[in-house]
Motif scaffolding. Structure first.
Motif, PDB file in Angstrom:
ATOM      1  N   GLY A 291       6.222  -2.736   9.789  1.00 55.16           N
ATOM      2  CA  GLY A 291       6.048  -4.118   9.258  1.00 55.16           C
ATOM      3  C   GLY A 291       4.820  -3.922   8.447  1.00 55.16           C
ATOM      4  O   GLY A 291       4.492  -2.889   8.185  1.00 55.16           O
ATOM      5  N   MET A 292       4.276  -5.123   7.902  1.00 57.09           N
ATOM      6  CA  MET A 292       3.274  -5.032   7.058  1.00 57.09           C
ATOM      7  C   MET A 292       1.954  -4.623   7.598  1.00 57.09           C
ATOM      8  O   MET A 292       1.421  -4.829   8.721  1.00 57.09           O
ATOM      9  N   ALA A 293       1.397  -3.591   7.083  1.00 57.26           N
ATOM     10  CA  ALA A 293      -0.122  -3.023   7.090  1.00 57.26           C
ATOM     11  C   ALA A 293      -0.692  -3.297   5.859  1.00 57.26           C
ATOM     12  O   ALA A 293      -0.509  -2.817   4.858  1.00 57.26           O
ATOM     13  N   PRO A 294      -1.463  -4.310   5.696  1.00 55.91           N
ATOM     14  CA  PRO A 294      -2.062  -4.441   4.565  1.00 55.91           C
ATOM     15  C   PRO A 294      -2.785  -3.556   3.351  1.00 55.91           C
ATOM     16  O   PRO A 294      -2.296  -3.520   2.362  1.00 55.91           O
ATOM     17  N   ALA A 295      -3.535  -2.676   4.070  1.00 59.84           N
ATOM     18  CA  ALA A 295      -4.238  -1.828   3.154  1.00 59.84           C
ATOM     19  C   ALA A 295      -3.324  -0.851   2.774  1.00 59.84           C
ATOM     20  O   ALA A 295      -3.231  -0.276   1.650  1.00 59.84           O
ATOM     21  N   GLU A 296      -2.433  -0.224   3.597  1.00 56.39           N
ATOM     22  CA  GLU A 296      -1.409   0.699   3.277  1.00 56.39           C
ATOM     23  C   GLU A 296      -0.384  -0.030   2.130  1.00 56.39           C
ATOM     24  O   GLU A 296       0.084   0.454   1.333  1.00 56.39           O
ATOM     25  N   ALA A 297       0.096  -1.270   2.458  1.00 58.60           N
ATOM     26  CA  ALA A 297       0.839  -1.893   1.453  1.00 58.60           C
ATOM     27  C   ALA A 297       0.442  -2.139   0.142  1.00 58.60           C
ATOM     28  O   ALA A 297       0.954  -1.692  -0.839  1.00 58.60           O
ATOM     29  N   LEU A 298      -1.014  -2.555  -0.114  1.00 58.32           N
ATOM     30  CA  LEU A 298      -1.647  -2.509  -1.172  1.00 58.32           C
ATOM     31  C   LEU A 298      -1.827  -1.069  -2.024  1.00 58.32           C
ATOM     32  O   LEU A 298      -1.542  -1.000  -3.095  1.00 58.32           O
ATOM     33  N   ALA A 299      -2.133  -0.166  -1.132  1.00 64.78           N
ATOM     34  CA  ALA A 299      -2.328   1.262  -1.699  1.00 64.78           C
ATOM     35  C   ALA A 299      -0.914   1.823  -2.406  1.00 64.78           C
ATOM     36  O   ALA A 299      -1.131   2.311  -3.526  1.00 64.78           O
ATOM     37  N   ALA A 300       0.054   1.738  -1.618  1.00 63.37           N
ATOM     38  CA  ALA A 300       1.110   2.359  -1.926  1.00 63.37           C
ATOM     39  C   ALA A 300       1.848   1.423  -3.266  1.00 63.37           C
ATOM     40  O   ALA A 300       2.447   2.179  -4.315  1.00 63.37           O
ATOM     41  N   ALA A 301       1.632   0.188  -3.279  1.00 64.76           N
ATOM     42  CA  ALA A 301       2.113  -0.638  -4.597  1.00 64.76           C
ATOM     43  C   ALA A 301       1.352  -0.057  -5.837  1.00 64.76           C
ATOM     44  O   ALA A 301       1.661   0.056  -6.895  1.00 64.76           O
ATOM     45  N   ARG A 302      -0.064   0.122  -5.295  1.00 65.72           N
ATOM     46  CA  ARG A 302      -0.786   0.726  -6.676  1.00 65.72           C
ATOM     47  C   ARG A 302      -0.476   2.132  -7.095  1.00 65.72           C
ATOM     48  O   ARG A 302      -0.272   1.993  -8.336  1.00 65.72           O
ATOM     49  N   MET A 303      -0.054   2.926  -6.388  1.00 64.68           N
ATOM     50  CA  MET A 303       0.441   4.139  -6.710  1.00 64.68           C
ATOM     51  C   MET A 303       1.619   4.138  -7.510  1.00 64.68           C
ATOM     52  O   MET A 303       2.245   4.944  -8.249  1.00 64.68           O
ATOM     53  N   ALA A 304       2.549   3.099  -6.951  1.00 64.72           N
ATOM     54  CA  ALA A 304       3.991   2.935  -7.473  1.00 64.72           C
ATOM     55  C   ALA A 304       4.084   2.310  -8.756  1.00 64.72           C
ATOM     56  O   ALA A 304       5.008   1.814  -9.340  1.00 64.72           O
ATOM     57  N   LEU A 305       2.792   1.651  -9.476  1.00 64.04           N
ATOM     58  CA  LEU A 305       2.955   1.088 -10.578  1.00 64.04           C
ATOM     59  C   LEU A 305       3.540   1.412 -11.728  1.00 64.04           C
ATOM     60  O   LEU A 305       4.138   0.796 -12.627  1.00 64.04           O
ATOM     61  N   PRO A 306       3.625   2.805 -11.783  1.00 65.16           N
ATOM     62  CA  PRO A 306       4.468   3.413 -13.095  1.00 65.16           C
ATOM     63  C   PRO A 306       5.987   2.981 -12.907  1.00 65.16           C
ATOM     64  O   PRO A 306       6.645   3.131 -13.866  1.00 65.16           O
ATOM     65  N   LEU A 307       6.394   2.601 -11.568  1.00 63.89           N
ATOM     66  CA  LEU A 307       7.846   2.065 -11.642  1.00 63.89           C
ATOM     67  C   LEU A 307       8.090   0.725 -11.682  1.00 63.89           C
ATOM     68  O   LEU A 307       9.094   0.203 -11.558  1.00 63.89           O
ATOM     69  N   GLY A 308       7.074  -0.016 -12.066  1.00 64.44           N
ATOM     70  CA  GLY A 308       7.092  -1.555 -12.402  1.00 64.44           C
ATOM     71  C   GLY A 308       6.007  -2.182 -11.697  1.00 64.44           C
ATOM     72  O   GLY A 308       5.590  -1.793 -10.627  1.00 64.44           O
ATOM     73  N   THR A 309       5.854  -3.374 -11.942  1.00 64.77           N
ATOM     74  CA  THR A 309       4.797  -4.403 -11.054  1.00 64.77           C
ATOM     75  C   THR A 309       5.696  -5.449 -10.426  1.00 64.77           C
ATOM     76  O   THR A 309       4.655  -5.977  -9.873  1.00 64.77           O
ATOM     77  N   ARG A 310       6.728  -5.441 -10.133  1.00 65.70           N
ATOM     78  CA  ARG A 310       7.430  -6.278  -9.219  1.00 65.70           C
ATOM     79  C   ARG A 310       6.759  -5.979  -7.844  1.00 65.70           C
ATOM     80  O   ARG A 310       6.596  -7.050  -7.138  1.00 65.70           O
ATOM     81  N   LEU A 311       7.078  -5.011  -7.433  1.00 67.19           N
ATOM     82  CA  LEU A 311       6.391  -4.863  -6.195  1.00 67.19           C
ATOM     83  C   LEU A 311       4.940  -5.153  -5.921  1.00 67.19           C
ATOM     84  O   LEU A 311       4.468  -5.796  -4.737  1.00 67.19           O
ATOM     85  N   ALA A 312       4.178  -4.806  -6.688  1.00 72.06           N
ATOM     86  CA  ALA A 312       2.779  -5.400  -6.607  1.00 72.06           C
ATOM     87  C   ALA A 312       2.605  -6.685  -6.529  1.00 72.06           C
ATOM     88  O   ALA A 312       1.891  -7.252  -5.690  1.00 72.06           O
ATOM     89  N   ALA A 313       3.310  -7.479  -7.439  1.00 74.15           N
ATOM     90  CA  ALA A 313       3.388  -8.889  -7.395  1.00 74.15           C
ATOM     91  C   ALA A 313       3.744  -9.390  -6.050  1.00 74.15           C
ATOM     92  O   ALA A 313       3.119 -10.198  -5.682  1.00 74.15           O
TER      93      ALA A 313
END
Length: 739
Positions: A350-372
């Motif tokens: 399920g959602m773990a806020p800190a890990e979700a944000l950290a993973a989305a940040r590292m995945a930014l080279p794959l696009g910004t949709r996950l971050a948004a």
């Protein structure tokens, strides 16, 4: 962009989960947590300490003194804690081991089993949906015997293949004459195929014994499961029910016999020489149809990135990590357009806020949709005002080892929110989406200013708790990148944030620096200002300063000399296990190579160390950690766990798995993206229509090409030669190469 080639130099830049960490995400105050697509919460096991929101919207135990801790007048004993270590939490119940399990993931579906392929109802074995075990036992017998298992392997993030053999012909010699293949998927399907390898026709009785307890994953984790439930015949299979719901298994073709009392389905299969016959089982909860995994939707938030070059392990790691990221996707049911990543399987689906944000940040080279999607989902969880906790994104406490009390992941998430928004804008998040999320980022920054108050440092949420090194790094980065973001949109507050960042830099370089063994950053300061001098991987957050405009990286809390010393320490044998970065150095009291915060290699922090060291010009240390982690990934089939044992690497050895680690894990999978894009040193500034490259000039993996990335909303490809020369091969129209 025209193809350009240049030699570029680096610039200075300064679960279960964790044992003792609540295995399931806690809900945000005043908001609906999307648990229907994650794992239901069990009671917190002993030894965990989530921070539940109080009824007035504030975290319990959040009152903190905000004054700067006093510096001691006498130096502490080298390597010793300044006081008696914080009490070790009571041990949690033993978790079923995961290190030898094959875990198929397509959330909210899971399928977990051992290498034998049989589901015997032991430990975690079974098919799951939404955190409930729908089927715990699925044992195949042919002619009254179990096949001999010869191979088990993952064929994707969501499926596994098992091959067994059987001798059924008398006098046939040592060669098997029946090959049994089982393909198992996280969506709740299993296909059993028998092949006749003999020269004569065979008539084979096939029996499948089924059973379940319909237990929640939380009950399984804490050892509170009950006996198997009685079955009833249902359509072409069996059904089980309990007070919490029911589940069924249907078979195609229909069995010749279905025995509810024994939980048994039977077929008589006729196989000509060389012929095959198959049976498909479908596991479903009552009232539900086929699983529609978020990651298997028609549109993905991830670009189809690929790596190619001299070292084939890079391509395999990126491919496996991309599959894991896709498998861990979840969707906010109230806002289905918003996707985010679960922390990891099997414990934290399920959602773990800190890990979700950290993973989305590292995945930014794959696009910004996950971050948004991640930012929008968490913006809806912010605590409302007025009050000192207004703007905080709630999160559970996470164990920090025996030397420090648990850390509040809500603090980390609140500080990561404006950082992710600021960097997503640089990578190409559309202006409209950025502006819609800006008020939530402003609330995070207002919480930071309010909590610091007239003090110098951001305090711990626990009264009398320490001032942590990594928390100051998160806060400083949030202030600098947040000020840049506010200025870009003409919003007030940027100058105050920059002034505080300057003040905390000036103080940190004195207060947190321990003149011991050449110098080192303290892990934390006690309430009276005395440092906790132990060296752990949390220090890598001092190197992670964040991306500003024109490809510049923000100034860090350490000066150049201190950064050089930290690089030497991280690259030394006490911290570098040869497979990655240890959570606690071998020379520190309490070191344990299996300790999830006291010596195990944590993949996320190793990747941050590689990126930070490379950006600050310490390529030797960065390359050593990179190659070690890449070799460890090979031993894990390129599916990196969140952590593994920090035992020293030796010739012919292999990394030891941690029996409680999540695998796959969002931060570990996203770390592969960060590691490989670090080699090219991609630093975009989409608003300015530029991208700057700062490749690792030593080219530790030889030539490497990355295609299918996304910068400024368009495909981006880059190649780095064996000489450290970077060349852009594909980019958005009008995007210029920065200097």
């Amino acid at each position: 962009m025209h193809q350009q080639q240049t030699r570029l130099s680096a610039v200075d830049e300064s679960h279960p989960p964790d044992v003792g960490h609540t295995p399931f995400p806690q809900p945000a105050a005043g908001n609906t947590t999307p648990e229907s697509i994650g794992v239901p919460r069990p009671p917190s096991p002993p030894g965990t300490s989530p921070i539940p929101p109080a009824t007035d919207g504030r975290h319990r135990g959040s009152a903190q003194p905000t004054s700067r801790p006093r510096r001691p007048t006498t130096a502490p004993t080298p390597g010793a804690s300044p006081r008696t270590p914080y009490p070790t939490p009571r041990p949690a119940p033993d978790l079923p081991p995961t290190h030898a399990a094959l875990i198929c993931v397509a959330l909210p579906g899971l399928a977990i089993c051992g290498e034998q392929g049989q589901l015997a109802g032991q430990g975690l074995e079974g098919f799951y949906r939404g955190g409930r075990r729908l089927l715990s036992r699925c044992q195949v017998r042919i002619a009254g015997r179990e096949p001999l298992a010869v191979q088990a392997r993952m064929t994707g993030a969501d499926r596994a293949r098992f091959v067994g053999t059987l001798r059924v012909s008398p006098g046939a010699g040592p060669d098997p004459d029946v090959v049994v293949e089982r393909t198992r998927s996280a969506d709740g399907t299993e296909r059993i195929t028998l092949q006749n390898a003999s020269p004569r026709p065979l008539r084979l009785p096939l029996e499948v014994a089924l059973g379940t307890d319909l237990a929640d994953l939380g009950a399984i984790a804490s050892g509170r499961t009950g006996p198997e439930l009685p079955a009833t015949v249902h359509d072409s299979g069996l059904r089980w029910s309990s007070a919490g719901g029911g589940a069924s298994v249907t078979a195609h073709p229909a069995p010749a016999d279905a025995l509810a009392s024994a939980g048994l389905l039977r077929w008589e299969l006729e196989l000509p020489p060389g012929g095959t016959a198959s049976v498909e089982l479908r596991v479903r909860p009552d009232g539900a149809g086929p699983l529609r995994a978020v990651g298997q939707a028609a549109t993905s938030p991830f670009a189809a990135a690929r790596a190619a070059g001299d070292d084939p392990r890079a391509a395999a790691l990126l491919r496996a990590s991309a599959d894991d990221l896709q498998a861990l996707l979840l969707r906010d049911p109230a806002h289905p357009a918003d996707t985010y990543l679960a922390a990891g399987a099997p414990w934290r689906c399920g959602m773990a806020p800190a890990e979700a944000l950290a993973a989305a940040r590292m995945a930014l080279p794959l696009g910004t949709r996950l971050a948004a999607g991640t930012l929008r989902t968490l913006a809806r969880t912010q605590l409302p005002g007025p009050g000192p906790q207004a703007g905080l994104i709630p999160g559970p406490r996470r164990d920090a080892g025996a030397l420090l009390p648990p850390v509040c992941t809500g603090t980390e998430a609140t500080l990561l929110f404006p950082v992710l928004l600021a960097e997503a804008r640089r990578w190409g998040l559309p202006e409209q989406e950025t502006q819609e999320l800006l008020p939530a980022a402003e609330r995070c920054l207002a919480w930071l200013r309010t909590t610091v108050g007239e003090g110098t440092y951001l305090p711990d949420p626990q009264p009398g708790g320490p001032v942590r090194c990594e928390t100051q790094a998160h806060a400083h980065r949030a202030a600098v990148l947040g000020a840049d973001l506010l200025d870009a949109y003409g919003r007030p507050g940027g100058s105050e944030l920059r002034q505080w960042a300057q003040d905390v830099r000036n103080a940190f370089r004195t207060d947190f620096w321990v003149e011991d063994r050449g110098g080192r950053p303290a892990a934390a300061l006690a309430a009276d200002g005395r440092p906790f001098p132990h060296l752990g991987s949390a220090a890598v957050h001092l190197l992670d300063t964040g991306l500003l405009g024109a490809g510049r990286l923000a100034t860090g809390l350490l000066d150049k000399v201190q950064t050089e010393q930290l690089a030497r320490l991280l690259g030394g044998p006490a911290m570098d296990a040869g497979w990655g970065l240890r959570g606690l150095g071998t020379k520190e009291a309490g070191h344990n190579p299996f300790g999830h915060r006291t010596g195990a290699v944590r993949v996320h922090e190793t990747a941050l160390a590689v990126a930070g060291l490379a950006a600050s010009g310490h390529e030797k240390e960065a390359s050593g950690l990179l190659r070690g982690l890449l070799e460890a990934a090979e031993h894990f089939g390129h599916r990196l766990p969140e952590m593994f044992a920090g035992e020293q690497r030796a010739a012919g050895s292999a990394p030891l798995p941690h029996p409680a680690a999540c695998r796959p894990a969002a931060t570990a999978a996203a770390s592969a993206v960060l590691l490989l894009t670090t080699l090219a040193g991609i630093r975009p500034d989409a608003p300015a229509r530029t991208v700057t490259l700062r490749p690792v000039q030593s080219a530790p993996l030889g030539e490497i090409g990355l295609t299918g990335l996304r910068v400024a909303g368009a495909p981006f490809a880059v190649r780095v030669s064996r000489l450290g020369l970077a060349m852009v091969e594909e980019a958005a129209d009008g995007l210029q190469l920065g200097v």
